[in-house]
Every structure is written in C-alpha cells, then in structure tokens.
Scaffold this active site. Structure first.
Site, PDB file in Angstrom:
ATOM      1  CD  GLU A   1      38.693  22.812 130.111  1.00 34.99           C
ATOM      2  OE1 GLU A   1      38.702  21.562 130.088  1.00 34.99           O
ATOM      3  OE2 GLU A   1      38.708  23.510 129.089  1.00 34.99           O
TER       4      GLU A   1
ATOM      5  NE  ARG B   1      34.206  24.104 120.422  1.00 33.96           N
ATOM      6  CZ  ARG B   1      35.370  23.827 121.011  1.00 33.96           C
ATOM      7  NH1 ARG B   1      36.278  23.130 120.344  1.00 33.96           N
ATOM      8  NH2 ARG B   1      35.615  24.228 122.245  1.00 33.96           N
TER       9      ARG B   1
ATOM     10  CG  LEU C   1      34.215  11.769 138.663  1.00 35.64           C
ATOM     11  CD1 LEU C   1      34.037  13.287 138.743  1.00 35.64           C
ATOM     12  CD2 LEU C   1      33.950  11.128 140.012  1.00 35.64           C
TER      13      LEU C   1
ATOM     14  CG  HIS D   1      38.207  12.912 125.700  1.00 32.85           C
ATOM     15  ND1 HIS D   1      37.685  12.827 126.971  1.00 32.85           N
ATOM     16  CD2 HIS D   1      38.597  11.660 125.350  1.00 32.85           C
ATOM     17  CE1 HIS D   1      37.770  11.561 127.389  1.00 32.85           C
ATOM     18  NE2 HIS D   1      38.303  10.847 126.432  1.00 32.85           N
TER      19      HIS D   1
ATOM     20  NE  ARG E   1      43.969  26.686 124.566  1.00 37.13           N
ATOM     21  CZ  ARG E   1      42.718  26.260 124.510  1.00 37.13           C
ATOM     22  NH1 ARG E   1      41.734  27.116 124.288  1.00 37.13           N
ATOM     23  NH2 ARG E   1      42.428  24.982 124.672  1.00 37.13           N
TER      24      ARG E   1
ATOM     25  CE  LYS F   1      42.802  13.366 132.757  1.00 36.86           C
ATOM     26  NZ  LYS F   1      41.954  14.411 133.391  1.00 36.86           N
TER      27      LYS F   1
ATOM     28  CB  VAL G   1      37.093  27.109 120.853  1.00 37.42           C
ATOM     29  CG1 VAL G   1      36.167  27.066 119.631  1.00 37.42           C
ATOM     30  CG2 VAL G   1      38.477  26.596 120.498  1.00 37.42           C
TER      31      VAL G   1
ATOM     32  CG  ASN H   1      42.187  24.961 128.471  1.00 38.74           C
ATOM     33  OD1 ASN H   1      41.021  24.612 128.474  1.00 38.74           O
ATOM     34  ND2 ASN H   1      43.166  24.100 128.255  1.00 38.74           N
TER      35      ASN H   1
ATOM     36  CE  LYS I   1      35.913  22.074 126.434  1.00 44.08           C
ATOM     37  NZ  LYS I   1      36.516  23.339 126.910  1.00 44.08           N
TER      38      LYS I   1
END
Length: 451
Positions: free
Chosen positions: A276, A338, A204, A236, A292, A159, A295, A290, A238
């Site tokens: 998360e 969304r 995972l 990735h 902030r 990552k 969403v 995050n 949502k």
C-alpha cells in the site's frame, strides 16, 4: 505436493469465496464455524463442517487450538486463513506448519516483519522502495518527535508501530499540537495493540491510497496484477475500490510494479500480498504491506481475468507460476462497493434477519456475498455483508453499470449502506475521478449536515 482438502479458517463471504475456488479445483473443503454461524452459507455448502466455539471471535475464529484440532480430525492438508481474524498472525502460521499442515499464505517471518510497521518500512527502504519522509524507527521520546517533525515540516502524523484500521494515528498540524498527538497515539496504541511504540511521518494533505497486488511462487518468480485505488475511506476503512486508478497511466503502473516485484524477489516472499502506498503529485510512498488476500481482490480479478485464490492454492502446493509479467493483461475498469449492515447515515450496526435478498445480475456484474433470504446477520462480527463488483470497458461504463446494479440490489429486513453507495456513484466529483483519501469524510458530512 498435492492439496486434497482445505480447512477454511474464516467465515462469511470470504469463506464462501475460498470454498468456490477449491470446488472448481477438485479440492474438498472443511468449514469451521461458531454457534452463531451454524446456518451460514459456507457451512451449508462445505464438504464438512466443525463447530469450534461460541459466538465471540476470541472463543471461535481466533481459537487456534480449536482450528488446528478441526484440521486434524477432518484430515485437512492445508489451512486458508482468508482475511482478518488469524490471517496476519505469524504465530498461527508457524503453528499451522509445525503441525504438518500447509499454510496458504506467506512465510511466518514475512508476516511478522510486515506486521510491524517500523520493520516493514525499514525493509522496504533497504530494498529501494520509496517511503513517506519521517522517523527511521520508533520514537524514543517526545523530544525526538519534535526533532523529526522539524526536519520533515508540519503537519505530521504520529502512528502506532503495531497499528491498523486507523487506531493509534493522530495528526499534529503544528508544534503546539505535537505533544497531545504523541500522548493520544501512544495511549490508543497501548490499548488496542498492547504496544505503545509509535513513529512519525510527514502528513500528506491530499494523497490517494494506491495499492499493488503481487503474487510470488516458491521458485523465485514474482508478478504483479496492477494497482487498485482505495482512496474512498471513512475512518481509514475502505468503502469503494477501483482497478485501475483514475490518476495512473500504464507507464506509472509498470514502473511501480517493476520496483515492487524486484524488492519482493530479493526478500524471498511467497504467495499473495498487497503493498500500500500514498500517492501525491506523481510520487509514491510506501506505508504498509498486507500479507494476505485483500477484501478488494475481486476488482483485480475482473481486470486481469485471473482467479487469485486459485493461484494462492497452486503456489501453496509448490507449483510454479504458469505465466510471466508480460502475459498479464489489464482490460477495462472494475469498481467494488463494500455493502455493510449499517445505517447509511449514522453508520450504526444493523444486525438482524434478512427478509428478502435479491442480487443484481447482467454482463460484468459480480456479487460476493453469503446472504440469503431468511439469514440472520449476527451482531458479533464485522458488518460487511456483500461486495458488489462490476466491470466495464471504460470507467464511465463501469460507473453506469454499478449505478444500475445498486438500484437493482434488494436487502430487506436490515439497514444497509446501499443508498450511500448509490449517492457516491451519482456524485460528479466521483464520476470525474477527482477525490483523495479525505473526500469521503467530506462527502458524508455534506450529505448529513445535521450530524
């Protein structure tokens, strides 16, 4: 400290969402906009508006000098960044405060810390929050990657340290695939973020994506508002979120919440944030934070009955939280879809003029959207056009209400993902709550076998 006027450094539904909270609190608003958004709803409703540049985001919504100038000429007291754009830019937060404005968000040092995945994991490890097994920092070499992978056992995930949105992430199923995963992840990370630092985690195979909403004032009080299950993702990103998670009970929520709020209190965190986690076999593992507003914050508001944007504004003004953890009650179940301006099968963008728009209604139904009939969805920005959120006494009731609301919603003139969301709600596995972060990709493939 009194906040009398807020500049909203964003666009679309989140700009309108922030405007509404400000209006209800008697706070005046300033909308900034690109030339492409001159007719946008948040611009039409704000008390004042300032054009800050042409359509490309880098020349408007990412133009720090233009935003600060707009705040100065309109006499704003504070700036709310919303989500996306500059919301997690520590340099922007520093500049906002250096110019004498209140930044409605966390401290710059915490934005910077959590924006670096390696630094974030190190901080959480020191604060006692569980992590996915893997490297303690950036990998210095492919050989080190091989050593760590052997320790945690394949499959593994490489990552990007400065990553997000699934970029700079590659899976190696075994040692033979590690070198390619290492090379591709570093190349993507460099191209996307200007930084090729990567780290390694155990991959995972059937996790759920669980996140916890938190809020901290400047007086040392930290609370959480429960978990959201955000496992329904494509590449990735949502698509559907729930509060709470179908797989957690109150005891698990309370245990995670106590651990997280204790850690953030030690950190001296301020304002809203979301931690998360990946969850598998009853175990949580922190992946990122995050710094902030999320969403998907409306599903939390629906089950808690608390306006998170208003709470952000109060905390930014220096007020104390007016309640403790024991006073936050979780009632019923909420789900958010969304809705994007994309083809529901190919996911190709579909900007254009909305000829007809009808929002669903009824008990427990909320639509966060800046759409209106005649509005032209521009091609320059994210394709999100609406968030359809429902609340029910039970998860089954929420699903039934969402199915009805999706069927009732009308957006003509452009293609949208409304049919996809309706198909998800009608799927027996979703209705049973039996899904992981890999489920939606498989669902889309089953739905479109020719692709």
């Amino acid at each position: 400290m009194k906040i009398g006027k807020v500049l909203i450094a964003n666009r679309g539904e989140i700009a309108l969402r922030i405007h509404r909270a400000c209006q209800e609190m008697g706070i005046r608003t300033v909308a900034v906009h690109s030339t492409a958004d001159a007719a946008a709803m948040h611009v039409r409703l704000a008390d004042e508006s300032v054009c800050i540049g042409p359509p490309p985001a880098r020349e408007s919504y990412l133009n720090v000098a233009a935003i600060l100038s707009a705040a100065a000429i309109t006499g704003a007291d504070a700036i709310h960044p919303g989500y996306g754009f500059l919301s997690e830019n520590a340099n922007f937060a520093e500049m906002v405060e250096a110019h004498g404005f209140v930044f409605i968000g966390p401290r710059p040092e915490h934005i910077r810390m959590m924006g670096d995945k390696i630094a974030a994991k190190d901080a959480m490890r020191r604060l006692g929050v569980p992590l996915v097994p893997g490297s303690l920092g950036a990998l210095a070499s492919l050989e080190e990657a091989r050593q760590v992978a052997a320790e945690v056992m394949y499959p593994v995930l490489i990552k990007a340290a400065a990553g997000g949105g699934g970029r700079g992430m590659k899976v190696a199923q075994d040692e033979s695939g590690l070198e390619e995963a290492w090379r591709v992840a570093r190349t993507e990370a460099k191209a996307a973020f200007g930084d090729d630092a990567v780290y390694l985690e155990k991959y995972l195979d059937r996790p759920r994506h669980i996140e916890l909403q938190v809020l901290a004032d400047t007086h040392g009080h930290v609370v959480h508002f429960g978990e959201r299950d955000c496992s329904l993702q494509r590449r990735h990103q949502k698509l559907v979120e729930e509060a709470g998670s179908p797989v957690l009970d109150a005891a698990q929520r309370d245990a995670l919440g106590a651990q997280v709020t204790r850690a953030l209190k030690q950190l001296g965190y301020r304002n809203a944030g979301t931690l998360e986690f990946l969850w598998q076999d009853g175990q949580f593992a922190f992946i990122e934070m995050n710094t902030r507003l999320q969403v998907e914050h409306p599903v939390t508001e629906m089950v808690c009955g608390i306006d998170l944007v208003k709470e952000q504004l109060r905390v930014a003004a220096g007020e104390r939280l007016g309640y403790g953890q024991s006073e936050i009650r979780f009632q019923g179940h909420a789900i958010e879809c969304r809705i994007t301006a994309e083809n529901p099968d190919t996911f190709l963008p579909s900007p254009g003029r909305v000829t007809t728009y009808h929002a669903p209604g009824g008990l427990g139904v909320r639509v966060d959207s800046a759409l209106y009939s005649g509005y032209a969805v521009p091609p320059h920005y994210d394709s999100l056009i609406a968030k359809l959120v429902v609340h029910g006494g039970t998860r089954a009731e929420a699903i039934a209400r969402l199915r009805r609301s999706l069927a009732e919603m009308v957006v003509d003139g452009i293609e949208t993902t409304l049919p996809l969301h309706l198909a998800i709600m009608e799927d027996p596995e979703f209705q049973a709550g039996d899904y992981t972060i890999h489920w939606l990709e498989q669902f889309v493939a089953r739905r479109n076998p020719a692709r």
